[in-house]
Design an enzyme around this catalytic site. Structure first.
Site, short mmCIF file in Angstrom:
data_model
loop_
_atom_site.label_atom_id
_atom_site.label_comp_id
_atom_site.label_asym_id
_atom_site.label_seq_id
_atom_site.Cartn_x
_atom_site.Cartn_y
_atom_site.Cartn_z
N GLU A 1 -2.17 -39.75 -48.28
CA GLU A 1 -1.10 -38.76 -48.45
C GLU A 1 -0.98 -37.84 -47.24
OE1 GLU A 1 -0.96 -38.68 -53.28
OE2 GLU A 1 -2.39 -37.35 -52.33
N HIS B 1 -4.64 -33.09 -46.89
CA HIS B 1 -5.55 -32.53 -47.90
C HIS B 1 -6.58 -31.61 -47.25
CE1 HIS B 1 -4.03 -34.67 -51.43
NE2 HIS B 1 -3.88 -35.73 -50.65
N ASP C 1 -10.69 -30.58 -50.14
CA ASP C 1 -9.27 -30.87 -50.38
C ASP C 1 -8.47 -29.60 -50.12
OD1 ASP C 1 -6.79 -32.09 -51.44
OD2 ASP C 1 -8.16 -33.61 -52.21
C1 ACM Z 1 -5.07 -40.66 -53.80
O1 ACM Z 1 -4.93 -40.78 -55.02
N1 ACM Z 1 -4.26 -39.90 -53.10
C2 ACM Z 1 -6.15 -41.34 -53.09
#
Ligand code: ACM
Length: 498
Positions: free
Chosen positions: A293, A229, A158
Site C-alpha cells: 500500500e 505505513h 505502522d
Molecule cells: C496488507 O494487507 N496491506 C498487507
C-alpha cells in the site's frame, strides 16, 4: 491431526514418581515437557536414567525432515524421537494435546509419525494498530507452539504506532508510540474515541520474547514497514519524509495514508540504523520490510524524488517503490538476512530475486512472484485474514468490512493452488494467518479472531490436506484444551451452524 496416527487400547498413566529420561540434546524438550506436565498434573517429573518417558534426539532417523518426530505411547512407556530439536518440541506439544484428551493424568496409547508439509506455518500479529502487552505476545507464542505453528510475524510499526525502541532515535517511541485517539469503525468513519492509545516494548522484553519463542521452536520475524505505513516514524522525525517541514501527528485513522518515507540518503541512513538494531534483537533469518500500500502521490511532487528518479534512470515515481525496497533489501542481504516484502503494486523491476514475497492479494500473484524467482509465503486475504468476521451473523463483533472469512474458508485454503505447475511447489515456503488489530483492541479480541480459525490453518498447513470431514469433531474436543488454557475462542457453531 498428525500425518499418521494409530490409536490402540489403554493408556500410560502418569504418577507422582514418573520420571523423564532425556538423551543428548533432548534436554530442552524435556524441560518444556516437564513445565507443561507439572502444571497439568502437579507431579514433579524429575530427570532419571530409569525414567519411563524417554526423549531421544537421533540424527540418524530418516524421512522426518527438520521438524518431524515419532511418538510411541504404550501402557508402560512413552518414547519420543526426532532427528532435530524442532521435531522433539513438536512431539512435546502432541503429548500436551494427548494429556488433555481424557482428563486425568492419562496419555492414550498411540503410534504417531508426524511430518509437516510446509516449513513456514505462522501468524502475523499487528501490535501497531493496537499495542499488545508483552505478556500476551508471549502467551500467543505459546498458543502458536501448541498448534505447531513455527513463526510469529510481529508487525511492529505502522501509521498508528511504532512499538520497538531504537537507541539512536528515541523519538520513535517517545512520540511515535502514542496517538491521541483512534477511529471508531472502518476506514473513512467520521467517529473517533477521544482516548489516547499507545505502548512500546523495551529491548529487554523483545529479547526475552525471542528467547522464549526459541525454547518453543517459534521464530519471531519482525516487520518494519516502509516506504508507506510510516506515519508514526514521520511524526517522530519529519525530516525523513517527503516534506521535511511538515508536521504530521501519529495517525488516528485506519486505511492507507499518502505519507511515505522520502528517498533522501538521510532516510536510508535511518532505516539502516533501525534495521541494524532490529537484527541485533531478532536473530530471525528473515526480516520483513513491509512494502504494501504505497501510493506514490507524494513522490510525484517531491523535488528530492525527482532528483532521485533522474539520477537512477527510473521511469517515474511508481518505479521508486521497487527501487526503495531493493535498496533496503540489498542492505539486509549484505548482512546475511533474507528480506521479506508484501506483494503489492508492480515490484517486478525492483526487488532482488533473493527476497521472499508475501502474497496477500489473490493467490495468482504468487505464481507471478514464483516465476520471477522469489520464494513466496501465501497469505491471501480471502482465506488467511482473520480480521474479517468469521460469519455474517449480526452478533459477530465488528471486523474488517466487506467480507467474511469462515472457519471453512480457512480450512480450505491451499498454499499451493492445484492448478499451479508442480515445479513451483518448492518455492512456496508455506502460509500464515493475519491478525490485523484495527478492530481488535484487546488481547481477548485477538484470541476470539484467532481461535478456532488458526487451528484450521495449523492443521492444513501441517498436513497439506483440506479434508474437512472429521475436523469439526476434532475441534470440539480441542475446545476443552483451549478452555483449560482460558483462551477466549469462538465456540464451534456459535450463532449458527458452521
Ligand atoms: C496488507 O494487507 N496491506 C498487507
Amino acid at each position: 491431526m498428525p500425518t499418521k496416527l494409530i490409536r490402540s487400547a489403554g493408556s500410560f498413566v502418569l504418577r507422582r514418581d514418573t520420571a523423564i529420561r532425556a538423551h543428548g540434546g533432548a534436554e530442552p524438550a524435556a524441560r518444556l515437557l516437564r513445565r507443561y506436565f507439572r502444571k497439568a498434573t502437579g507431579f514433579p517429573l524429575p530427570s532419571a536414567e530409569a525414567g519411563t518417558i524417554v526423549l531421544t534426539l537421533d540424527p540418524g532417523m530418516t524421512g522426518l525432515g527438520e521438524e518431524g518426530y515419532s511418538l510411541l505411547v504404550s501402557t508402560h512407556a512413552v518414547l519420543l524421537r526426532a532427528p532435530h530439536p524442532a521435531g522433539l518440541l513438536h512431539g512435546v506439544q502432541s503429548l500436551r494435546q494427548l494429556l488433555a484428551t481424557e482428563g486425568g493424568p492419562h496419555l492414550p496409547c498411540v503410534d504417531i509419525r508426524d511430518v509437516p508439509v510446509f516449513p513456514w506455518r505462522g501468524a502475523m500479529l499487528d501490535v501497531a494498530r493496537h499495542f499488545m502487552p508483552i505478556g500476551f505476545v508471549r502467551r500467543f507464542v505459546d498458543l502458536l507452539a501448541l498448534h505447531k505453528l513455527n513463526v510469529l510475524h510481529l508487525h511492529l510499526t505502522d501509521d498508528q504506532g511504532w512499538r520497538m525502541p531504537i537507541e539512536r532515535y528515541p523519538r520513535l517511541t517517545d512520540i511515535g508510540a502514542l496517538r491521541t485517539e483512534s477511529m471508531i469503525g472502518p476506514s473513512g468513519s467520521p467517529l473517533f474515541d477521544g482516548t489516547p492509545h499507545g505502548g512500546a516494548y523495551t529491548r529487554a522484553e523483545l529479547e526475552g520474547l525471542v528467547a522464549y519463542a526459541a525454547e518453543l521452536g517459534v521464530t519471531v520475524m519482525p516487520e518494519i514497514e516502509m516506504p508507506g505505513h510510516a506515519r508514526a516514524a514521520l511524526a517522530a522525525y519529519p525530516e525523513l519524509g517527503n516534506f521535511p517541514s511538515r508536521e504530521l501527528p501519529v495517525w488516528t485513522s485506519w486505511g492507507v495514508s499518502d505519507a511515505l518515507f522520502g528517498v533522501q540518503d538521510r532516510t536510508f541512513d535511518f532505516l539502516q540504523d533501525v534495521l541494524t538494531e532490529v537484527m541485533e534483537v531478532f536473530p530471525s533469518p528473515r526480516i520483513h520490510i513491509g512494502g504494501d500500500e504505497c501510493p506514490t502521490v507524494e513522490w510525484r511532487t517531491s523535488p528530492t524524488a525527482a532528483v532521485r528518479i533522474a539520477a537512477e534512470g527510473l521511469s517515474g515515481a511508481d518505479a521508486l517503490h521497487g527501487w526503495f525496497l531493493r535498496r533496503v533489501g540489498d542492505f539486509l542481504l549484505d548482512h546475511g538476512r533474507q528480506p521479506v516484502c508484501w506483494d503489492d503494486g508492480d515490484l517486478s523491476a525492483g526487488l532482488p530475486p533473493q527476497a521472499a514475497v508475501m502474497i496477500w492479494r489473490d493467490p495468482a500473484h504468487g505464481l507471478s512472484a514464483l516465476r520471477r524467482g522469489h520464494e513466496v509465503i501465501m497469505a491471501p486475504f480471502r482465506s488467511t485474514y482473520l480480521d474479517y468476521p468469521q460469519s455474517a451473523e449480526p452478533e459477530e463483533p465488528q471486523g474488517q468490512p466487506d467480507g467474511v472469512v469462515t472457519l471453512h474458508d480457512v480450512y480450505h485454503h491451499q498454499p499451493v493452488p492445484p492448478e499451479w505447475d508442480d515445479r513451483y511447489r518448492a518455492g512456496v515456503l508455506g502460509t500464515q494467518a493475519q491478525l490485523w488489530t484495527e478492530f481488535a483492541p484487546r488481547p481477548r479480541d485477538v484470541e476470539y479472531l484467532a481461535f478456532p480459525r488458526l487451528c484450521a490453518l495449523a492443521e492444513t498447513s501441517w498436513r497439506g490436506n483440506n479434508d474437512w470431514s472429521g475436523f469439526p469433531a476434532r475441534l470440539v474436543r480441542h475446545e476443552q484444551l483451549l478452555s483449560a488454557l482460558s483462551v477466549h475462542y469462538r465456540p464451534v457453531g456459535a450463532f449458527s451452524a458452521i
